[in-house]
Design a protein around this motif. Structure first.
Motif, PDB file in Angstrom:
ATOM      1  N   UNK A  13       0.786  -1.260  -0.114  1.00  0.00           N
ATOM      2  CA  UNK A  13      -0.103  -0.129   0.089  1.00  0.00           C
ATOM      3  C   UNK A  13       0.961   1.129   0.262  1.00  0.00           C
ATOM      4  N   UNK A  14       0.201   2.584   0.058  1.00  0.00           N
ATOM      5  CA  UNK A  14       0.970   3.800   0.141  1.00  0.00           C
ATOM      6  C   UNK A  14       1.545   3.708   1.397  1.00  0.00           C
ATOM      7  N   UNK A  15       1.441   2.980   2.387  1.00  0.00           N
ATOM      8  CA  UNK A  15       2.057   3.011   3.723  1.00  0.00           C
ATOM      9  C   UNK A  15       3.277   2.093   3.911  1.00  0.00           C
ATOM     10  N   UNK A  16       3.076   1.005   3.209  1.00  0.00           N
ATOM     11  CA  UNK A  16       4.108  -0.029   3.151  1.00  0.00           C
ATOM     12  C   UNK A  16       4.060  -1.281   2.393  1.00  0.00           C
ATOM     13  N   UNK A  17       5.131  -2.152   2.167  1.00  0.00           N
ATOM     14  CA  UNK A  17       5.052  -3.146   1.500  1.00  0.00           C
ATOM     15  C   UNK A  17       4.284  -4.372   1.917  1.00  0.00           C
ATOM     16  N   UNK A  18       4.084  -4.377   2.961  1.00  0.00           N
ATOM     17  CA  UNK A  18       3.382  -5.555   3.737  1.00  0.00           C
ATOM     18  C   UNK A  18       2.622  -4.732   4.966  1.00  0.00           C
ATOM     19  N   UNK A  19       1.409  -4.339   4.605  1.00  0.00           N
ATOM     20  CA  UNK A  19       0.551  -3.512   5.466  1.00  0.00           C
ATOM     21  C   UNK A  19      -0.495  -4.265   6.155  1.00  0.00           C
ATOM     22  N   UNK A  20      -0.481  -4.330   7.624  1.00  0.00           N
ATOM     23  CA  UNK A  20      -1.138  -4.913   8.718  1.00  0.00           C
ATOM     24  C   UNK A  20      -2.511  -4.079   8.723  1.00  0.00           C
ATOM     25  N   UNK A  21      -3.666  -4.904   8.684  1.00  0.00           N
ATOM     26  CA  UNK A  21      -4.968  -4.268   8.980  1.00  0.00           C
ATOM     27  C   UNK A  21      -5.302  -4.476  10.467  1.00  0.00           C
ATOM     28  N   UNK A  22      -5.590  -3.532  11.308  1.00  0.00           N
ATOM     29  CA  UNK A  22      -5.751  -3.747  12.574  1.00  0.00           C
ATOM     30  C   UNK A  22      -6.828  -3.021  13.231  1.00  0.00           C
ATOM     31  N   UNK A  23      -7.461  -3.609  14.411  1.00  0.00           N
ATOM     32  CA  UNK A  23      -8.507  -2.819  14.857  1.00  0.00           C
ATOM     33  C   UNK A  23      -8.308  -2.761  16.367  1.00  0.00           C
ATOM     34  N   UNK A  24      -8.154  -1.683  16.961  1.00  0.00           N
ATOM     35  CA  UNK A  24      -7.904  -1.686  18.468  1.00  0.00           C
ATOM     36  C   UNK A  24      -8.891  -1.143  19.377  1.00  0.00           C
ATOM     37  N   UNK A  25     -10.138  -0.814  18.988  1.00  0.00           N
ATOM     38  CA  UNK A  25     -11.125  -0.270  19.714  1.00  0.00           C
ATOM     39  C   UNK A  25     -12.529  -0.880  19.407  1.00  0.00           C
ATOM     40  N   UNK A  26     -13.420  -0.282  20.090  1.00  0.00           N
ATOM     41  CA  UNK A  26     -14.927  -0.555  19.903  1.00  0.00           C
ATOM     42  C   UNK A  26     -15.629   0.631  19.930  1.00  0.00           C
TER      43      UNK A  26
ATOM     44  N   UNK B 162       0.605   3.421  -7.894  1.00  0.00           N
ATOM     45  CA  UNK B 162       0.862   3.231  -9.446  1.00  0.00           C
ATOM     46  C   UNK B 162       0.941   4.243 -10.153  1.00  0.00           C
ATOM     47  N   UNK B 163       0.635   5.522  -9.618  1.00  0.00           N
ATOM     48  CA  UNK B 163       0.462   6.558 -10.517  1.00  0.00           C
ATOM     49  C   UNK B 163       2.061   7.508 -10.137  1.00  0.00           C
ATOM     50  N   UNK B 164       2.659   7.281 -11.224  1.00  0.00           N
ATOM     51  CA  UNK B 164       3.920   7.870 -11.027  1.00  0.00           C
ATOM     52  C   UNK B 164       3.913   9.518 -11.549  1.00  0.00           C
ATOM     53  N   UNK B 165       4.877  10.142 -11.244  1.00  0.00           N
ATOM     54  CA  UNK B 165       5.134  11.654 -11.328  1.00  0.00           C
ATOM     55  C   UNK B 165       4.851  12.178 -12.826  1.00  0.00           C
ATOM     56  N   UNK B 166       5.025  11.349 -13.731  1.00  0.00           N
ATOM     57  CA  UNK B 166       4.683  11.799 -15.200  1.00  0.00           C
ATOM     58  C   UNK B 166       3.157  11.917 -15.275  1.00  0.00           C
ATOM     59  N   UNK B 167       2.522  10.573 -14.902  1.00  0.00           N
ATOM     60  CA  UNK B 167       0.995  10.700 -14.937  1.00  0.00           C
ATOM     61  C   UNK B 167       0.164  11.759 -14.248  1.00  0.00           C
ATOM     62  N   UNK B 168       0.887  12.026 -12.913  1.00  0.00           N
ATOM     63  CA  UNK B 168       0.129  12.622 -12.131  1.00  0.00           C
ATOM     64  C   UNK B 168       0.469  14.328 -12.706  1.00  0.00           C
TER      65      UNK B 168
ATOM     66  N   UNK C  60     -11.719  11.579 -17.449  1.00  0.00           N
ATOM     67  CA  UNK C  60     -12.015  10.234 -17.141  1.00  0.00           C
ATOM     68  C   UNK C  60     -11.796   9.277 -17.858  1.00  0.00           C
ATOM     69  N   UNK C  61     -11.408   9.453 -19.057  1.00  0.00           N
ATOM     70  CA  UNK C  61     -10.585   8.570 -19.977  1.00  0.00           C
ATOM     71  C   UNK C  61      -9.132   8.189 -19.342  1.00  0.00           C
ATOM     72  N   UNK C  62      -8.306   9.382 -19.230  1.00  0.00           N
ATOM     73  CA  UNK C  62      -7.261   9.346 -18.555  1.00  0.00           C
ATOM     74  C   UNK C  62      -7.284   8.231 -17.118  1.00  0.00           C
ATOM     75  N   UNK C  63      -7.992   8.588 -16.282  1.00  0.00           N
ATOM     76  CA  UNK C  63      -8.310   8.011 -15.280  1.00  0.00           C
ATOM     77  C   UNK C  63      -8.526   6.333 -15.344  1.00  0.00           C
ATOM     78  N   UNK C  64      -9.472   6.066 -16.306  1.00  0.00           N
ATOM     79  CA  UNK C  64      -9.737   4.655 -16.572  1.00  0.00           C
ATOM     80  C   UNK C  64      -8.495   4.004 -17.217  1.00  0.00           C
ATOM     81  N   UNK C  65      -7.583   4.808 -18.143  1.00  0.00           N
ATOM     82  CA  UNK C  65      -6.714   4.248 -18.923  1.00  0.00           C
ATOM     83  C   UNK C  65      -5.635   3.691 -17.620  1.00  0.00           C
ATOM     84  N   UNK C  66      -5.288   4.825 -16.728  1.00  0.00           N
ATOM     85  CA  UNK C  66      -4.359   4.601 -15.886  1.00  0.00           C
ATOM     86  C   UNK C  66      -4.716   3.850 -14.480  1.00  0.00           C
ATOM     87  N   UNK C  67      -5.987   3.527 -14.562  1.00  0.00           N
ATOM     88  CA  UNK C  67      -6.742   2.766 -13.260  1.00  0.00           C
ATOM     89  C   UNK C  67      -6.526   3.526 -12.095  1.00  0.00           C
TER      90      UNK C  67
END
Length: 499
Positions: free
Chosen positions: A185-198, A454-460, A483-490
């Motif tokens: 993810x944007x945060x890291x290569x192996x991102x933990x999903x965690x729930x710490x409260x109710x 996945x969106x590099x600086x050129x695409x941005x 919209x076409x660019x956003x679909x093309x670049x997912x």
């Protein structure tokens, strides 16, 4: 003693996350009942595996977590098949969809019980009662049908997370290698999903968890959070954290303690909080959070209109002025604020509804001027059954109603409704919906999200240049080129697909 099948329906097309809700239920029956886990996110067709288990004749119970939206597309047809082929099996749903929509769920005839809120005590108690053919009317946090009547048992207190059993990560690893849940993810290569409260201590009238927790919150202690994270890091390689709490930052003391503990691990982390809560944090606390790895925080800004904020029953002290000032303040600590806005709330007239949309668009642009790194998430207001609130009363008065059968919830329009992208609300005209969506497209072009790895600086840069004239002049209508660019670049929208 019959075995238990716990099912996690598919919630995303990729990047599966640790199924914390199912694991919390699994922990409650560990050592008491034999169970298996089937995760729809990691099965091409989960029915094949579910059917093979149930056909053995060893199973008496099917438990499924169920959030609104994509999970219903598997939870509904699979539960229906089980009722048809294995009618003796008790089908039990949990999650905030069946809690909030319990009438349509239980009248479907293929769901027997709903766990209404935390299930760590009610689920094993229900299994015990059913196994022994004993009454279950006095078990807390249950909803069930008796004839045509829907019965809700008393709500239990919120449990102390420190006293609950640890989640059975190693057991999950036997069914599905846990490494599959630690995605890039944007945060890291192996991102933990965690729930710490109710829960959450506030009662926002548009929030689906409010009817379940009723302004209550309890959090796991910082040392136990750290212990779990450290275990997932050392054994499975986790290097980043997404805290999926409804409100991670309720306690500044807990946040500071966790920040001190996690800092040496050098892990990037993200969580959800409130502007008016974290704005009360000291500068020292905010600096420590960033030093410990806190990179981005999701906030419900909702609107720049103070009158609408009051109607939303946000509680606390949040105002448009504080939303502005906090965007500037948090920038000093290099923490990215992720502001979500809810456009299209009920209004007295079409003219007023359009005016509110225009005002919020202008306010969002103002926030981007104050702090250009602010991530903007746009939702279209979707009603939740917050009975008794002024906003929900206005919704009902407009002629809006939820689906009358459970299977209607998996029609395409209602799936999008639950993602807050297709509201089906009578007071919003196609022109209003188009304005919101077109502005969102232009905004995401001029300010592409930082979380799309996945969106590099050129695409941005291409997106920004193409969107520039529209964004600066307010010509948002029909942005087909973007919209076409956003679909093309997912192009990824984090509110739908995560980071």
């Amino acid at each position: 003693m019959k075995r238990v099948l716990l099912f996690n329906p598919r919630s995303a097309n990729y990047k599966p996350r640790i199924p914390n809700s199912i694991l919390s239920i699994a922990s409650s029956i560990e050592g008491l009942y034999d169970y298996v886990i089937v995760d729809g996110n990691l099965e091409q067709d989960p029915w094949d595996k579910i059917h093979s288990y149930l056909a053995s004749g060893d199973f008496g119970y099917f438990g499924s977590t169920c959030m609104p939206g994509p999970q219903l597309k598997q939870a509904i047809p699979i539960s229906k098949k089980i009722r048809e082929l294995f009618p003796a099996i008790k089908i039990i749903w949990g999650g905030y969809f069946p809690s909030n929509q319990n009438k349509v769920v239980l009248h479907s005839s293929f769901v027997d019980f709903v766990i209404n809120g935390p299930g760590e005590k009610s689920f094993p108690a229900l299994l015990n009662a059913l196994e022994k053919n004993e009454p279950y009317e006095f078990i807390h946090n249950l909803i069930y049908r008796s004839g045509e009547q829907i019965i809700k048992t008393a709500k239990d207190e919120l449990y102390d997370p420190d006293e609950l059993p640890a989640l059975p990560y190693d057991k999950l690893n036997q069914f599905y290698p846990l490494k599959y849940y630690l995605g890039k993810t944007y945060l890291g290569t192996k991102t933990i999903a965690y729930h710490s409260s109710m829960g959450c201590p506030f009662k926002c009238s548009f929030c689906a968890v409010v009817p379940i927790y009723n302004a209550r919150w309890r959090g796991k202690s910082a040392p136990l959070i750290y212990k779990d994270i450290k275990y997932l890091k050392d054994k499975f390689g986790g290097n980043a954290i997404e805290f999926h709490d409804n409100n991670f930052f309720v306690s500044e003391k807990r946040t500071v303690e966790f920040s001190k503990l996690i800092q040496p691990e050098k892990m990037i982390w993200w969580g959800e909080g409130r502007i008016d809560t974290i704005d009360k944090y000291s500068d020292a606390s905010l600096a420590l959070m960033r030093e410990s790895g806190c990179k981005m925080i999701f906030f419900g800004a909702e609107t720049g209109n103070d009158e609408i904020l009051k109607k939303m029953d946000k509680g606390g002290t949040q105002t448009a002025a504080e939303i502005r000032s906090f965007a500037a303040r948090i920038a000093k600590f290099d923490i990215i604020p992720e502001y979500s806005f809810v456009l299209g709330t009920p209004a007295d007239s079409p003219e007023q509804a359009m005016k509110q949309i225009d005002q919020d668009i202008a306010f969002i642009k103002e926030i981007k001027q104050i702090n250009p790194r602010t991530e903007i998430i746009i939702y279209v207001y979707s009603p939740v059954p917050a009975e008794g609130t002024d906003m929900y009363n206005k919704v009902l008065g407009s002629g809006f109603h939820f689906p009358e059968t459970l299977e209607d919830w998996i029609s395409p329009q209602w799936e999008k409704f639950d993602l807050r992208k297709n509201p089906l609300t009578p007071w919003l005209t196609p022109e209003m919906i188009n304005k919101i969506k077109d502005f969102e497209t232009v905004l995401n072009g001029y300010y592409p999200t930082a979380s799309d790895i996945r969106l590099n600086n050129f695409k941005k840069n291409v997106l920004r240049n193409v969107a520039s004239l529209r964004y600066k002049t307010g010509l948002y209508a029909k942005p087909y080129e973007l919209k076409a660019l956003q679909v093309l670049w997912k192009y990824r929208q984090p509110e739908i697909e995560g980071f």
